[in-house]
Design an enzyme around this catalytic site. Structure first.
Site, PDB file in Angstrom:
ATOM      1  N   THR A   1      -2.848 -11.280   7.688  1.00 14.19           N
ATOM      2  CA  THR A   1      -3.761 -12.072   6.858  1.00 14.19           C
ATOM      3  C   THR A   1      -5.221 -11.741   7.169  1.00 14.19           C
ATOM      4  O   THR A   1      -6.060 -11.754   6.278  1.00 14.19           O
ATOM      5  CB  THR A   1      -3.521 -13.573   7.085  1.00 14.19           C
ATOM      6  OG1 THR A   1      -3.500 -13.811   8.499  1.00 14.19           O
ATOM      7  CG2 THR A   1      -2.208 -14.013   6.488  1.00 14.19           C
TER       8      THR A   1
ATOM      9  N   GLU B   1       2.892 -11.242   4.061  1.00 14.44           N
ATOM     10  CA  GLU B   1       1.733 -11.434   4.935  1.00 14.44           C
ATOM     11  C   GLU B   1       2.171 -12.079   6.248  1.00 14.44           C
ATOM     12  O   GLU B   1       2.897 -13.072   6.245  1.00 14.44           O
ATOM     13  CB  GLU B   1       0.714 -12.383   4.277  1.00 14.44           C
ATOM     14  CG  GLU B   1      -0.012 -11.826   3.067  1.00 14.44           C
ATOM     15  CD  GLU B   1      -1.268 -11.018   3.436  1.00 14.44           C
ATOM     16  OE1 GLU B   1      -1.589 -10.883   4.640  1.00 14.44           O
ATOM     17  OE2 GLU B   1      -1.913 -10.528   2.494  1.00 14.44           O
TER      18      GLU B   1
ATOM     19  N   HIS C   1       0.372  -1.905   4.708  1.00 13.01           N
ATOM     20  CA  HIS C   1      -0.702  -1.789   3.731  1.00 13.01           C
ATOM     21  C   HIS C   1      -1.544  -0.532   3.992  1.00 13.01           C
ATOM     22  O   HIS C   1      -1.952   0.164   3.071  1.00 13.01           O
ATOM     23  CB  HIS C   1      -1.578  -3.052   3.796  1.00 13.01           C
ATOM     24  CG  HIS C   1      -2.388  -3.286   2.565  1.00 13.01           C
ATOM     25  ND1 HIS C   1      -3.294  -4.304   2.476  1.00 13.01           N
ATOM     26  CD2 HIS C   1      -2.441  -2.631   1.377  1.00 13.01           C
ATOM     27  CE1 HIS C   1      -3.863  -4.263   1.272  1.00 13.01           C
ATOM     28  NE2 HIS C   1      -3.366  -3.263   0.590  1.00 13.01           N
TER      29      HIS C   1
ATOM     30  N   ASP D   1      -4.370  -2.848   8.035  1.00  9.90           N
ATOM     31  CA  ASP D   1      -3.302  -3.797   8.387  1.00  9.90           C
ATOM     32  C   ASP D   1      -1.929  -3.237   8.028  1.00  9.90           C
ATOM     33  O   ASP D   1      -1.838  -2.404   7.140  1.00  9.90           O
ATOM     34  CB  ASP D   1      -3.539  -5.166   7.698  1.00  9.90           C
ATOM     35  CG  ASP D   1      -3.444  -5.099   6.174  1.00  9.90           C
ATOM     36  OD1 ASP D   1      -4.076  -4.225   5.573  1.00  9.90           O
ATOM     37  OD2 ASP D   1      -2.708  -5.912   5.591  1.00  9.90           O
TER      38      ASP D   1
END
Ligand code: ZN
Length: 241
Positions: free
Chosen positions: A29, A92, A134, A144
Site C-alpha cells: 500500500t 494490496e 507491480h 512495490d
C-alpha cells in the site's frame, strides 16, 4: 476462508470475462496506516483500487469483485500484455513501503496471501509465471512490493517461478563482471523471454528494468548492474516460462 467485504467504486463499468483473468499482481500500500489505505482505495477521487487488501493481521478484504476491472496496475507491460488492469487481479499488502519505513511482511499476512492466491489460481487457471509484482510490470514507475517480499517462499508453494541455484553458488558469482557484449545481449533476450519489457529503452530504462528483476529474483544486491549472478538466474528462469 474468511473474507471481509467492502465496496470500492473505483472500477471500470465494463465487466470482463473469466478467461481474461491471467495475472495476479502483488502490491504494497505504501502509506502510513491500514485505515488510510482502505480509505484511499475506496475514495472515488483517488482513482485507484485493488480487488483485495490483506492487513498485517492476515485479514483479507475484498473491495472489488474479481470480474470487475480494478485500477491498480496503471501503465504496464508483461510479454504481449499491455496495461494489465484488464487481465489481472490486484492484491494490496498493508506495508508502509520505502517512503515511510519499509518493514518485513508479517507471517500471517503472507500465509493469507498464499491461501487467497491458491484459490484464485485454481478458479481462473492462472499460470505460476503470471504471479508478479507491480515493479515487474511497471519498472519505470514502481518498486512495490519490494525486496522484502518473499518471492522464493511463494514459489515453493507453486506461486511464481524461481531458479534452481543455491545461495553459495550464487554468491560466488555476485559482482563478477565477465559479461561480453554477446552475453549482455543474451541476458536481455532472456529477460524478455521471462516477460520483462526491454525493447526500445534508453540506458536509464534498462537500469530500472534490471533493478526490477533484482528486486524480485536477486534481492541481496539491487544496483541495476549486470553481473554473472544475474546472468545465470535469468538464463535459468527463461527455461521455466
Ligand atoms: Zn502497486
Amino acid at each position: 476462508m474468511k473474507i471481509i467485504h467492502l465496496y470500492s467504486p473505483n472500477y471500470s463499468r465494463k465487466k470482463r470475462s473469466i478467461n481474461s483473468i491471467k495475472f495476479i499482481i502483488i502490491h504494497y500500500t505504501g502509506i502510513q496506516s491500514e485505515r488510510e489505505s482502505i480509505k484511499r482505495l475506496c475514495n472515488p477521487r483517488s482513482k485507484v483500487s485493488s480487488h483485495y487488501l490483506i492487513n498485517q493481521k492476515g485479514e483479507i478484504f475484498n473491495l472489488i469483485k474479481d470480474l470487475g476491472v480494478a485500477w491498480h496496475a496503471g501503465k504496464s507491460r508483461w510479454g504481449k500484455y499491455k496495461n494489465l488492469n484488464e487481465n489481472s487481479i490486484g492484491i494490496e499488502l498493508v506495508n508502509k513501503g520505502h517512503a515511510f519505513g519499509y518493514k518485513k511482511f508479517k507471517k500471517k499476512q503472507i500465509l493469507s496471501l498464499i491461501k487467497l492466491s491458491k484459490i484464485l489460481v485454481k478458479k481462473y487457471k492462472i499460470k505460476k509465471k503470471y504471479i508478479l509484482g507491480h515493479s515487474d510490470i511497471a519498472p519505470l514507475r514502481k518498486i512495490d512490493p519490494g525486496e522484502k517480499f518473499p518471492w522464493k517462499y511463494l514459489a515453493s508453494k507453486k506461486l511464481g517461478i524461481w531458479h534452481q541455484y543455491n545461495n553459495v553458488v550464487l554468491k560466488k558469482n555476485r559482482k563478477i563482471n565477465i559479461l561480453s557484449k554477446k552475453n549482455k545481449k543474451y541476458f536481455f533476450k532472456n529477460l524478455n523471454k521471462i516477460g520483462y519489457c526491454v525493447s526500445g529503452g534508453n540506458k536509464s530504462f534498462l537500469i530500472k528494468t534490471i533493478k526490477a528483476f533484482q528486486r524480485h529474483f536477486r534481492k541481496e544486491l539491487i544496483n541495476g548492474l549486470l553481473d554473472q549472478e544475474c546472468f545465470m538466474i535469468a538464463q535459468d528462469l527463461s527455461k521455466k516460462v
